[in-house]
Design a protein around this motif. Structure first.
Motif, mmCIF file in Angstrom:
data_model
loop_
_atom_site.group_PDB
_atom_site.id
_atom_site.type_symbol
_atom_site.label_atom_id
_atom_site.label_comp_id
_atom_site.label_asym_id
_atom_site.label_seq_id
_atom_site.Cartn_x
_atom_site.Cartn_y
_atom_site.Cartn_z
ATOM 1 N N ASP A 1 3.786 7.044 -8.293
ATOM 2 C CA ASP A 1 3.377 7.856 -7.152
ATOM 3 C C ASP A 1 3.810 7.280 -5.820
ATOM 4 O O ASP A 1 3.336 7.720 -4.768
ATOM 5 N N MET A 2 4.733 6.336 -5.858
ATOM 6 C CA MET A 2 5.407 5.947 -4.617
ATOM 7 C C MET A 2 6.260 7.082 -4.100
ATOM 8 O O MET A 2 6.454 7.234 -2.884
ATOM 9 N N ALA A 3 6.772 7.939 -5.004
ATOM 10 C CA ALA A 3 7.801 8.908 -4.620
ATOM 11 C C ALA A 3 7.556 10.272 -5.260
ATOM 12 O O ALA A 3 7.302 10.370 -6.461
ATOM 13 N N PHE A 4 7.673 11.310 -4.438
ATOM 14 C CA PHE A 4 7.543 12.706 -4.866
ATOM 15 C C PHE A 4 8.762 13.488 -4.376
ATOM 16 O O PHE A 4 9.381 13.113 -3.383
ATOM 17 N N PRO B 1 0.837 -1.213 0.000
ATOM 18 C CA PRO B 1 0.000 0.000 0.000
ATOM 19 C C PRO B 1 0.867 1.257 0.000
ATOM 20 O O PRO B 1 1.874 1.334 0.690
ATOM 21 N N ALA B 2 0.439 2.237 -0.788
ATOM 22 C CA ALA B 2 1.190 3.495 -0.855
ATOM 23 C C ALA B 2 0.213 4.631 -1.110
ATOM 24 O O ALA B 2 -0.710 4.845 -0.346
ATOM 25 N N TRP C 1 1.929 3.426 3.828
ATOM 26 C CA TRP C 1 2.859 3.954 2.827
ATOM 27 C C TRP C 1 4.271 4.010 3.413
ATOM 28 O O TRP C 1 5.240 3.584 2.766
ATOM 29 N N ILE C 2 4.401 4.493 4.621
ATOM 30 C CA ILE C 2 5.720 4.552 5.269
ATOM 31 C C ILE C 2 6.289 3.144 5.437
ATOM 32 O O ILE C 2 7.479 2.901 5.182
ATOM 33 N N GLU C 3 5.446 2.217 5.848
ATOM 34 C CA GLU C 3 5.913 0.832 6.034
ATOM 35 C C GLU C 3 6.375 0.221 4.716
ATOM 36 O O GLU C 3 7.424 -0.436 4.651
ATOM 37 N N THR C 4 5.596 0.440 3.652
ATOM 38 C CA THR C 4 5.994 -0.059 2.341
ATOM 39 C C THR C 4 7.317 0.558 1.902
ATOM 40 O O THR C 4 8.196 -0.128 1.355
ATOM 41 N N TRP C 5 7.466 1.844 2.151
ATOM 42 C CA TRP C 5 8.709 2.529 1.800
ATOM 43 C C TRP C 5 9.899 1.886 2.515
ATOM 44 O O TRP C 5 10.899 1.527 1.881
ATOM 45 N N ASP C 6 9.777 1.751 3.833
ATOM 46 C CA ASP C 6 10.898 1.258 4.636
ATOM 47 C C ASP C 6 11.242 -0.197 4.336
ATOM 48 O O ASP C 6 12.417 -0.573 4.290
ATOM 49 N N SER C 7 10.223 -1.016 4.112
ATOM 50 C CA SER C 7 10.468 -2.453 3.961
ATOM 51 C C SER C 7 10.768 -2.872 2.530
ATOM 52 O O SER C 7 11.465 -3.865 2.307
#
Length: 315
Positions: free
Chosen positions: A207-210, A186-187, A226-232
């Motif tokens: 749109d994962m990253a801006f 999820p993001a 979204w933060i969890e998906t980013w970090d992991s």
């Protein structure tokens, strides 16, 4: 082509310049700007870092493509039939290789409304199953929204659901490229995917990253997830080059600063507000001044704060 010195500057700059006040950069085309080569074989037409308008033809996201040596892979269908056709015109000026595949990075209008053009060309269109579901369920509403701002430029656009879907990854070996479409978790919106090119250490992040414009938080955006998906998952790519969904190519440090770190910052401010007994009406005005320089700040900052408050109130 972007020369190495220019690309290096883009990758190391504090914030690349972007302004909603910049006029259309390519008036002879529906594209906001002409495609540029980021690394050999990978091109992107960088969209306006502004809301979609008639002037930018809805080209406010990045429309990328990969010239593999055995065909072209396009990332994003575009916001309208005519915009997809304009991108194809540019591809034909660069190569005589046929377009063999289109990926939709999510189910939003600027990713999917041009699908009807690509379907007419007989090109398969691939998306995550959640993004395809969004198009199927809300495509009519998305199309009507685009028609309101694009008027005559919407001509020919109809809803075309992706022809192929996947749940975790869709990997293509084509020419000189291994192309990995991945759902990391999820993001920003349902069915967000990234296109990872391991041999080039480049991620087309969608749109994962801006980094040049403020990210929007939608009613269905789960900021904690979204933060969890980013970090992991996203950090594990350790990409050298990042083509974000909006704005110029950059690096992981920049998108981390203006995506993950912004989400953490805003959640911290809203958390403090909740701890102090604050209500929704005041939550809109928590301090977001460190991000005031980003494009679309005025349009999005208060909305983002309100939506995070509504999420965190029940966490």
């Amino acid at each position: 082509m972007i020369r190495p010195l220019i690309l290096a500057a883009a990758l190391t700059a504090g914030v690349a310049s972007a302004s909603e006040d910049i006029a259309d950069k390519y008036p002879g085309s529906m594209l906001y700007d002409k495609p540029v080569e980021i690394v050999p074989g990978v091109f992107s037409a960088i969209g306006a870092t502004a809301p979609p308008t008639y002037e930018n033809s809805g080209h406010n996201n990045n429309l990328s493509f990969i010239v593999t040596g055995d065909g072209v892979v396009v990332i994003n269908g575009g916001a309208a039939y005519g915009l997809a056709r304009a991108l194809h015109d540019e591809i034909r000026q660069i190569t005589d290789q046929p377009v063999k595949l289109v990926f939709n990075e999510n189910g939003q209008g600027h990713a999917v409304l041009g699908n009807s053009y690509w379907a007419e060309q007989g090109v398969p269109i691939v998306a995550h199953e959640d993004a395809a579901r969004v198009v199927e369920e809300t495509g009519g509403t998305i199309l009507e929204g685009m028609k309101r701002y694009n008027v005559d430029k919407a001509e020919g656009t109809r809803i075309q659901i992706p022809t192929e879907t996947f749940s975790d990854e869709h990997i293509v070996e084509m020419g000189d490229f291994r192309i990995e479409a991945r759902y990391l978790g999820p993001a920003h919106s349902p069915g967000d995917i990234v296109i990872w090119l391991p041999r080039q250490s480049l991620v087309i992040a969608g749109d994962m990253a801006f980094h040049e414009r403020m990210l929007p938080i939608f009613p269905d955006t789960d900021t904690a997830a979204w933060i969890e998906t980013w970090d992991s998952e996203f950090e594990a790519l350790n990409a050298t080059y990042v083509i974000p969904g909006h704005g110029h190519p950059t690096n992981m440090d920049q998108v981390r600063r203006y995506t993950r770190d912004y989400l953490i910052y805003l959640r911290a401010r809203i958390g403090e507000h909740l701890d102090a007994g604050g209500d929704l009406s005041d939550a809109y005005y928590v301090d977001q001044s460190p991000y005031r320089h980003l494009d679309t700040f005025e349009e999005l900052a208060t909305k983002n704060a309100g939506r995070v408050y509504e999420q965190m109130e029940f966490e």
